[in-house]
Motif scaffolding. Sequence first.
Motif, PDB file in Angstrom:
ATOM      1  N   ASP A 207       1.057  -1.204   0.009  1.00 50.46           N
ATOM      2  CA  ASP A 207      -0.010  -0.096   0.162  1.00 50.46           C
ATOM      3  C   ASP A 207       0.775   1.452   0.043  1.00 50.46           C
ATOM      4  O   ASP A 207       0.540   2.331  -0.420  1.00 50.46           O
ATOM      5  CB  ASP A 207      -1.065   0.217   1.182  1.00 50.46           C
ATOM      6  CG  ASP A 207      -1.958  -1.067   1.177  1.00 50.46           C
ATOM      7  OD1 ASP A 207      -2.128  -1.709   0.085  1.00 50.46           O
ATOM      8  OD2 ASP A 207      -2.660  -1.450   2.172  1.00 50.46           O
ATOM      9  N   ARG A 210       1.308   2.964  -3.344  1.00 50.07           N
ATOM     10  CA  ARG A 210       0.605   3.471  -4.138  1.00 50.07           C
ATOM     11  C   ARG A 210       0.693   4.745  -4.628  1.00 50.07           C
ATOM     12  O   ARG A 210       0.219   5.097  -5.972  1.00 50.07           O
ATOM     13  CB  ARG A 210      -1.018   3.081  -3.466  1.00 50.07           C
ATOM     14  CG  ARG A 210      -1.181   1.818  -3.464  1.00 50.07           C
ATOM     15  CD  ARG A 210      -2.910   1.570  -2.957  1.00 50.07           C
ATOM     16  NE  ARG A 210      -3.775   2.367  -3.909  1.00 50.07           N
ATOM     17  CZ  ARG A 210      -5.192   2.131  -3.474  1.00 50.07           C
ATOM     18  NH1 ARG A 210      -5.739   1.581  -2.699  1.00 50.07           N
ATOM     19  NH2 ARG A 210      -5.969   3.015  -4.297  1.00 50.07           N
ATOM     20  N   ARG A 214       0.772   4.495 -11.185  1.00 50.62           N
ATOM     21  CA  ARG A 214      -0.177   5.005 -12.228  1.00 50.62           C
ATOM     22  C   ARG A 214      -0.102   4.117 -13.371  1.00 50.62           C
ATOM     23  O   ARG A 214       0.661   3.660 -14.031  1.00 50.62           O
ATOM     24  CB  ARG A 214       0.111   6.242 -12.451  1.00 50.62           C
ATOM     25  CG  ARG A 214       1.473   6.824 -12.950  1.00 50.62           C
ATOM     26  CD  ARG A 214       1.547   8.171 -13.196  1.00 50.62           C
ATOM     27  NE  ARG A 214       2.842   8.635 -13.990  1.00 50.62           N
ATOM     28  CZ  ARG A 214       3.944   8.928 -13.083  1.00 50.62           C
ATOM     29  NH1 ARG A 214       3.805   8.752 -11.753  1.00 50.62           N
ATOM     30  NH2 ARG A 214       5.209   9.215 -13.850  1.00 50.62           N
ATOM     31  N   PRO A 252      -7.338  -6.248  -7.517  1.00 52.13           N
ATOM     32  CA  PRO A 252      -8.388  -5.323  -6.723  1.00 52.13           C
ATOM     33  C   PRO A 252      -9.074  -4.176  -7.679  1.00 52.13           C
ATOM     34  O   PRO A 252      -8.246  -3.669  -8.712  1.00 52.13           O
ATOM     35  CB  PRO A 252      -7.282  -4.311  -5.682  1.00 52.13           C
ATOM     36  CG  PRO A 252      -6.206  -4.595  -6.188  1.00 52.13           C
ATOM     37  CD  PRO A 252      -6.028  -5.936  -6.838  1.00 52.13           C
ATOM     38  N   PRO A 253      -9.860  -3.451  -7.512  1.00 55.20           N
ATOM     39  CA  PRO A 253     -10.797  -2.547  -8.126  1.00 55.20           C
ATOM     40  C   PRO A 253      -9.680  -1.492  -8.786  1.00 55.20           C
ATOM     41  O   PRO A 253      -9.678  -0.935  -9.910  1.00 55.20           O
ATOM     42  CB  PRO A 253     -11.721  -2.098  -7.349  1.00 55.20           C
ATOM     43  CG  PRO A 253     -12.094  -3.020  -6.579  1.00 55.20           C
ATOM     44  CD  PRO A 253     -10.867  -3.691  -5.981  1.00 55.20           C
ATOM     45  N   TRP A 254      -8.897  -0.995  -7.722  1.00 52.72           N
ATOM     46  CA  TRP A 254      -8.145   0.274  -8.077  1.00 52.72           C
ATOM     47  C   TRP A 254      -7.120   0.108  -9.163  1.00 52.72           C
ATOM     48  O   TRP A 254      -6.803   0.685  -9.864  1.00 52.72           O
ATOM     49  CB  TRP A 254      -7.319   0.873  -6.790  1.00 52.72           C
ATOM     50  CG  TRP A 254      -6.177   0.086  -5.957  1.00 52.72           C
ATOM     51  CD1 TRP A 254      -6.516  -0.797  -5.161  1.00 52.72           C
ATOM     52  CD2 TRP A 254      -4.996  -0.049  -6.194  1.00 52.72           C
ATOM     53  NE1 TRP A 254      -5.402  -1.507  -4.660  1.00 52.72           N
ATOM     54  CE2 TRP A 254      -4.181  -0.835  -5.396  1.00 52.72           C
ATOM     55  CE3 TRP A 254      -4.242   0.671  -7.053  1.00 52.72           C
ATOM     56  CZ2 TRP A 254      -3.052  -1.173  -5.616  1.00 52.72           C
ATOM     57  CZ3 TRP A 254      -2.625   0.461  -7.283  1.00 52.72           C
ATOM     58  CH2 TRP A 254      -2.104  -0.544  -6.373  1.00 52.72           C
ATOM     59  N   VAL A 255      -6.540  -1.335  -8.920  1.00 53.12           N
ATOM     60  CA  VAL A 255      -5.588  -1.482  -9.956  1.00 53.12           C
ATOM     61  C   VAL A 255      -6.172  -1.642 -11.437  1.00 53.12           C
ATOM     62  O   VAL A 255      -5.758  -1.181 -12.530  1.00 53.12           O
ATOM     63  CB  VAL A 255      -4.831  -3.095  -9.792  1.00 53.12           C
ATOM     64  CG1 VAL A 255      -4.138  -3.483 -10.815  1.00 53.12           C
ATOM     65  CG2 VAL A 255      -4.075  -2.891  -8.482  1.00 53.12           C
ATOM     66  N   ARG A 256      -7.320  -2.309 -11.446  1.00 53.43           N
ATOM     67  CA  ARG A 256      -8.233  -2.348 -12.768  1.00 53.43           C
ATOM     68  C   ARG A 256      -8.432  -0.976 -13.182  1.00 53.43           C
ATOM     69  O   ARG A 256      -8.385  -0.876 -14.496  1.00 53.43           O
ATOM     70  CB  ARG A 256      -9.531  -3.217 -12.401  1.00 53.43           C
ATOM     71  CG  ARG A 256      -9.075  -4.811 -11.953  1.00 53.43           C
ATOM     72  CD  ARG A 256     -10.720  -5.249 -12.456  1.00 53.43           C
ATOM     73  NE  ARG A 256     -10.671  -6.565 -11.608  1.00 53.43           N
ATOM     74  CZ  ARG A 256     -11.509  -7.349 -11.717  1.00 53.43           C
ATOM     75  NH1 ARG A 256     -12.552  -7.093 -12.463  1.00 53.43           N
ATOM     76  NH2 ARG A 256     -11.683  -8.502 -11.064  1.00 53.43           N
ATOM     77  N   GLN A 257      -8.781  -0.124 -12.420  1.00 56.42           N
ATOM     78  CA  GLN A 257      -8.939   1.250 -12.588  1.00 56.42           C
ATOM     79  C   GLN A 257      -7.799   1.914 -13.490  1.00 56.42           C
ATOM     80  O   GLN A 257      -7.987   2.509 -14.691  1.00 56.42           O
ATOM     81  CB  GLN A 257      -9.669   1.980 -11.717  1.00 56.42           C
ATOM     82  CG  GLN A 257      -9.991   3.306 -12.126  1.00 56.42           C
ATOM     83  CD  GLN A 257     -10.639   4.225 -10.871  1.00 56.42           C
ATOM     84  OE1 GLN A 257     -10.638   3.692  -9.788  1.00 56.42           O
ATOM     85  NE2 GLN A 257     -10.842   5.582 -11.047  1.00 56.42           N
ATOM     86  N   GLU A 258      -6.561   2.022 -12.807  1.00 53.75           N
ATOM     87  CA  GLU A 258      -5.351   2.157 -13.409  1.00 53.75           C
ATOM     88  C   GLU A 258      -5.157   1.578 -14.832  1.00 53.75           C
ATOM     89  O   GLU A 258      -4.507   2.257 -15.516  1.00 53.75           O
ATOM     90  CB  GLU A 258      -4.205   2.239 -12.388  1.00 53.75           C
ATOM     91  CG  GLU A 258      -4.379   2.884 -11.038  1.00 53.75           C
ATOM     92  CD  GLU A 258      -4.119   4.359 -11.593  1.00 53.75           C
ATOM     93  OE1 GLU A 258      -3.680   4.657 -12.441  1.00 53.75           O
ATOM     94  OE2 GLU A 258      -4.389   5.250 -10.426  1.00 53.75           O
ATOM     95  N   SER A 263     -14.403  -3.662 -13.619  1.00 47.95           N
ATOM     96  CA  SER A 263     -14.465  -4.125 -12.365  1.00 47.95           C
ATOM     97  C   SER A 263     -15.816  -4.934 -12.352  1.00 47.95           C
ATOM     98  O   SER A 263     -16.731  -4.135 -12.027  1.00 47.95           O
ATOM     99  CB  SER A 263     -14.079  -3.256 -11.410  1.00 47.95           C
ATOM    100  OG  SER A 263     -14.121  -3.743 -10.274  1.00 47.95           O
TER     101      SER A 263
END
Length: 298
Positions: A207, A210, A214, A252-258, A263
């Motif tokens: 974490d 993070r 990006r 995790p969702p944040w990795v997919r978003q980047e 998701s």
Amino acid sequence: MTGWPLEVLPLDRIRVRMAHAVTGVLGANDPQSAFGALRAGDSGEPWYPADSPVRLVHGDIAMLIGGIRALLVQSLHPVAMQAVEEHSGYHSDPWGRLQRTAAFIAITTFGSCHQALDAIARVRRIHDHVSGVTPAGDPYRASDPHLLGWVHVAEAESFLTAHRLYGHQSLGARDADLYVADLARVGTALGVLEPPRNVDQLRRQFDSFRPELRGGGQARAATSLLLWHPPLTGAVRAGYRLLAAGAIASLPPWVRQELGLPSLPIMDRALLRPVARTLLASLDRGFAVTFSNRPAAA
């Protein structure tokens, strides 16, 4: 492979072909690779004991998904990706990096102390010659302990996550901590200053990176190659895409978003993860037939 044992079932033949395709992609059939050295054997003291959680995790078929996941996660660090872009040649040799990583993990997991230390020394010598400047003008070195720390925690977190979701044998909390602690041995030898030594430290270190991560152009390009345009054909390409789907379902969702990936938690649980488990089970049976010359249970 020429000639099939009479007792091998038709379904097993398909599984064996898949297993051979996987070992080919990983470079495991090359007698000059670390895999060849492992097959040749070494009577020296093992780097890790036979009952080590590292051997359990890294010897599981779920590592096929863990490896894809680790490459996706690692691509989020722009400086690390700059080094890969400029020095690994992954565009001209897209599987080269995966093969080298797989061979290194194999030898430092199942090899002797001599074999493991020799492999680590080779990697360190390579890192000593990898340096450059980012587009922003910041210098980088592959031997930078901070960058090495990112690669280490990204791999450890990915391998553990894949094992938790897809592994054949579950790993309890104590063994998960032992896994992280044992893996720190390799990290330290490679130049990581303070590798995590339990799962809680692993999560906190992961974490902590993070703010540096990006999903820029290089990360998206790596994602496109790994997921949508792998240099494979036919059934092997189809099977690989199922493994890649399993890797996506573990992010995790944040990795997919980047990375610009959808998701869809319900689809992950109801479809992608079960399909990935089924494919892994079939591959596992294929390896059983390949290396034991006997049919696996249907």
